[in-house]
Design a protein around this motif. Structure first.
Motif, PDB file in Angstrom:
ATOM      1  N   ALA A 197       0.825  -1.208   0.000  1.00 42.31           N
ATOM      2  CA  ALA A 197       0.000   0.000   0.000  1.00 42.31           C
ATOM      3  C   ALA A 197       0.858   1.257   0.000  1.00 42.31           C
ATOM      4  O   ALA A 197       0.534   2.251  -0.679  1.00 42.31           O
ATOM      5  CB  ALA A 197      -0.936  -0.007   1.197  1.00 42.31           C
ATOM      6  N   HIS A 223       1.817   2.245  -3.188  1.00 43.26           N
ATOM      7  CA  HIS A 223       0.636   2.592  -3.995  1.00 43.26           C
ATOM      8  C   HIS A 223       0.384   1.583  -5.110  1.00 43.26           C
ATOM      9  O   HIS A 223       0.074   1.948  -6.250  1.00 43.26           O
ATOM     10  CB  HIS A 223       0.769   4.010  -4.574  1.00 43.26           C
ATOM     11  CG  HIS A 223       0.659   5.074  -3.525  1.00 43.26           C
ATOM     12  ND1 HIS A 223       0.387   6.394  -3.819  1.00 43.26           N
ATOM     13  CD2 HIS A 223       0.775   5.023  -2.179  1.00 43.26           C
ATOM     14  CE1 HIS A 223       0.342   7.099  -2.697  1.00 43.26           C
ATOM     15  NE2 HIS A 223       0.582   6.286  -1.683  1.00 43.26           N
ATOM     16  N   PRO A 247      -2.148  -1.304  -6.197  1.00 40.86           N
ATOM     17  CA  PRO A 247      -3.424  -1.976  -5.915  1.00 40.86           C
ATOM     18  C   PRO A 247      -3.196  -3.469  -5.667  1.00 40.86           C
ATOM     19  O   PRO A 247      -2.409  -4.106  -6.379  1.00 40.86           O
ATOM     20  CB  PRO A 247      -4.237  -1.729  -7.181  1.00 40.86           C
ATOM     21  CG  PRO A 247      -3.672  -0.446  -7.734  1.00 40.86           C
ATOM     22  CD  PRO A 247      -2.195  -0.522  -7.440  1.00 40.86           C
ATOM     23  N   ARG A 282     -10.061   1.070  -9.123  1.00 41.26           N
ATOM     24  CA  ARG A 282      -8.620   1.237  -8.919  1.00 41.26           C
ATOM     25  C   ARG A 282      -8.299   2.616  -8.338  1.00 41.26           C
ATOM     26  O   ARG A 282      -7.503   2.753  -7.405  1.00 41.26           O
ATOM     27  CB  ARG A 282      -7.905   1.029 -10.256  1.00 41.26           C
ATOM     28  CG  ARG A 282      -6.392   1.106 -10.190  1.00 41.26           C
ATOM     29  CD  ARG A 282      -5.770   0.912 -11.569  1.00 41.26           C
ATOM     30  NE  ARG A 282      -4.327   1.055 -11.498  1.00 41.26           N
ATOM     31  CZ  ARG A 282      -3.488   0.075 -11.234  1.00 41.26           C
ATOM     32  NH1 ARG A 282      -3.954  -1.154 -11.038  1.00 41.26           N
ATOM     33  NH2 ARG A 282      -2.184   0.288 -11.186  1.00 41.26           N
ATOM     34  N   SER A 283      -8.947   3.627  -8.886  1.00 45.26           N
ATOM     35  CA  SER A 283      -8.716   4.997  -8.430  1.00 45.26           C
ATOM     36  C   SER A 283      -9.118   5.175  -6.964  1.00 45.26           C
ATOM     37  O   SER A 283      -8.422   5.852  -6.194  1.00 45.26           O
ATOM     38  CB  SER A 283      -9.483   5.986  -9.310  1.00 45.26           C
ATOM     39  OG  SER A 283      -9.329   7.302  -8.842  1.00 45.26           O
ATOM     40  N   LEU A 329      -6.448   3.747  -4.734  1.00 51.10           N
ATOM     41  CA  LEU A 329      -5.272   4.614  -4.695  1.00 51.10           C
ATOM     42  C   LEU A 329      -5.526   5.866  -3.859  1.00 51.10           C
ATOM     43  O   LEU A 329      -4.622   6.349  -3.157  1.00 51.10           O
ATOM     44  CB  LEU A 329      -4.854   4.990  -6.125  1.00 51.10           C
ATOM     45  CG  LEU A 329      -4.311   3.833  -6.971  1.00 51.10           C
ATOM     46  CD1 LEU A 329      -4.097   4.269  -8.414  1.00 51.10           C
ATOM     47  CD2 LEU A 329      -3.008   3.294  -6.391  1.00 51.10           C
ATOM     48  N   GLN A 330      -6.734   6.389  -3.890  1.00 49.68           N
ATOM     49  CA  GLN A 330      -7.084   7.544  -3.052  1.00 49.68           C
ATOM     50  C   GLN A 330      -7.021   7.163  -1.576  1.00 49.68           C
ATOM     51  O   GLN A 330      -6.553   7.942  -0.736  1.00 49.68           O
ATOM     52  CB  GLN A 330      -8.478   8.065  -3.403  1.00 49.68           C
ATOM     53  CG  GLN A 330      -8.545   8.853  -4.702  1.00 49.68           C
ATOM     54  CD  GLN A 330      -7.682  10.108  -4.630  1.00 49.68           C
ATOM     55  OE1 GLN A 330      -6.715  10.275  -5.394  1.00 49.68           O
ATOM     56  NE2 GLN A 330      -8.005  10.999  -3.701  1.00 49.68           N
ATOM     57  N   TYR A 351      -5.122   4.895  -0.367  1.00 45.63           N
ATOM     58  CA  TYR A 351      -3.702   4.768  -0.048  1.00 45.63           C
ATOM     59  C   TYR A 351      -3.115   6.127   0.349  1.00 45.63           C
ATOM     60  O   TYR A 351      -2.264   6.214   1.249  1.00 45.63           O
ATOM     61  CB  TYR A 351      -2.927   4.211  -1.243  1.00 45.63           C
ATOM     62  CG  TYR A 351      -3.034   2.709  -1.459  1.00 45.63           C
ATOM     63  CD1 TYR A 351      -3.642   1.861  -0.545  1.00 45.63           C
ATOM     64  CD2 TYR A 351      -2.501   2.126  -2.613  1.00 45.63           C
ATOM     65  CE1 TYR A 351      -3.719   0.502  -0.750  1.00 45.63           C
ATOM     66  CE2 TYR A 351      -2.569   0.768  -2.841  1.00 45.63           C
ATOM     67  CZ  TYR A 351      -3.179  -0.048  -1.913  1.00 45.63           C
ATOM     68  OH  TYR A 351      -3.248  -1.401  -2.118  1.00 45.63           O
ATOM     69  N   LYS A 352      -3.541   7.189  -0.330  1.00 48.41           N
ATOM     70  CA  LYS A 352      -3.040   8.529   0.007  1.00 48.41           C
ATOM     71  C   LYS A 352      -3.478   8.929   1.420  1.00 48.41           C
ATOM     72  O   LYS A 352      -2.713   9.539   2.171  1.00 48.41           O
ATOM     73  CB  LYS A 352      -3.535   9.552  -1.015  1.00 48.41           C
ATOM     74  CG  LYS A 352      -2.887   9.413  -2.387  1.00 48.41           C
ATOM     75  CD  LYS A 352      -3.419  10.462  -3.362  1.00 48.41           C
ATOM     76  CE  LYS A 352      -2.781  10.297  -4.741  1.00 48.41           C
ATOM     77  NZ  LYS A 352      -3.327  11.287  -5.719  1.00 48.41           N
TER      78      LYS A 352
END
Length: 370
Positions: free
Chosen positions: A269, A272, A274, A337-338, A341-342, A344-345
């Protein structure tokens, strides 16, 4: 001063090596003995009293099957502690073994520090009462642990997460693909764990996936203590590359990953990537675990975020159809997927800043001199 560190797993070996480095910076006269792996041996310049590859058994049934080995290791460490009497013993995670050593150290007046809290918040929470009695100082690396221990009347030090140190210090190899003899296809990283039991349970299914995803190349992160031929025995003459001591380079180049539950899920993670989190063990071990485990998730990513950021496929759910379905989602569903990733931020923000090893080393020095 003399320090005795005990790390029984690959992740603990990594954190132990970083802590040794930090202790050397605050204590130039430091001397080390340890239970650990290759990373701690490299950093200290010493050989492990027992190598961590001979220590790590996961699951209730697996522990019972290796009980004589574990008891022998306990006896050897206790004898070694009395023979060498360190100024401080530093226990790194690995609670089944280390809490017994903490109890022994307390009875023999050896100052005891616990780095990377035992996951008592997951099961058998009353063990906190024992920890309060046998551990002099506890250093936590997950943000929610501080409040958990406070509820039990125990003050702890939150030092941040040492994975940030390990990742920040790692020099990524820009020529990784060429040196690992990989082609230009996007990479799906396979991280089947660091224990033989995990690899044996998880890797055969992983090895069946390449034929369903011909546009990608699958690459296995090999664990210390295992040979390339060991991994190749699961591939049935398929060409699946295995890379050793390059997991961070692999993640840095990966489009997606399938990861055994454990520290590697958090590392994935933080890069970043997935991922799908998977786990499979002895049926009886899982049945017992379900009776005692009190948390909703098994992956550190979901535990820290308190929401299902990544999909967890456990036991019967870890089957080829469900893995392929989820892999297709994280590869081809842009919104899905997006969103991962968000999240993860947001995880990055919760994890804080680097420096856990240095903060821990300074606190150990402070408490020893107090």
């Amino acid at each position: 001063m003399k320090y005795y560190l005990i790390a029984g797993e690959t992740s603990g070996d990594l954190h132990g090596a970083n802590l040794i480095r930090a202790l050397k910076s605050v204590d130039p006269q430091a001397h080390f003995r340890f239970i650990g792996g290759d990373a701690m041996e490299r950093e200290s310049g010493e050989k492990a009293v027992i190598h961590s590859s001979a220590m790590s058994f996961m699951g209730f049934i697996e522990v019972l099957a290796n009980l004589f080995t574990i008891l022998g290791n306990l006896k050897k460490v206790k004898k070694d502690l009395l023979a060498n009497r360190p100024d401080a013993i530093i226990l790194i995670d690995f609670p089944g073994f280390n809490l017994k050593i903490a109890d022994f150290a307390k009875k023999n007046n050896i100052k005891t520090f616990y780095y990377i809290s035992p996951k008592v918040w997951a099961w058998n929470q009353k063990r906190v009462l024992k920890i309060k009695h046998i551990v002099d100082h506890l250093f936590c690396i997950l943000p929610f642990e501080v409040d958990f221990y406070k509820e039990w009347g125990m003050e702890v030090d939150y030092v941040g997460n040492p994975l940030l140190d390990a990742i920040g210090r790692y020099s990524l190899n820009p020529d990784f693909r060429n040196q690992a003899q990989l082609n230009e296809k996007p990479i799906i990283a396979l991280l089947p764990g660091s224990r033989k039991m995990e690899i044996t349970k998880l890797l055969p299914l992983m090895a069946n996936l390449p034929k369903s995803f011909p546009a990608y190349q699958f690459v296995v992160a090999g664990a210390p203590g295992f040979s390339d031929s060991f991994y190749q025995s699961f591939f049935h003459q398929q060409q699946i590359p295995v890379v050793f001591n390059q997991t961070y380079d692999l993640l840095n180049n990966a489009k997606a990953a399938i990861v055994a539950s454990g520290t590697a899920t958090l590392e994935t993670a933080l890069f970043h990537v997935p991922q799908i989190v998977v786990y499979k063990a002895n049926i009886l071990s899982i049945w017992i675990a379900k009776l005692v485990i009190k948390v909703k998730y098994i992956s550190l990513v979901n535990l820290i975020m308190h929401v299902p950021v990544v999909r967890e496929l456990i036991q019967a759910d870890y089957n080829e159809d469900m893995v392929k379905e989820e892999l297709n989602r994280i590869l081809y569903d842009d919104a899905y997927r997006s969103n991962m990733l968000q999240n993860y931020k947001a995880l990055d923000h919760k994890m804080g800043e680097i420096g856990a090893s240095e903060r821990t080393a300074k606190l150990i020095q402070h408490y020893l001199k107090a």
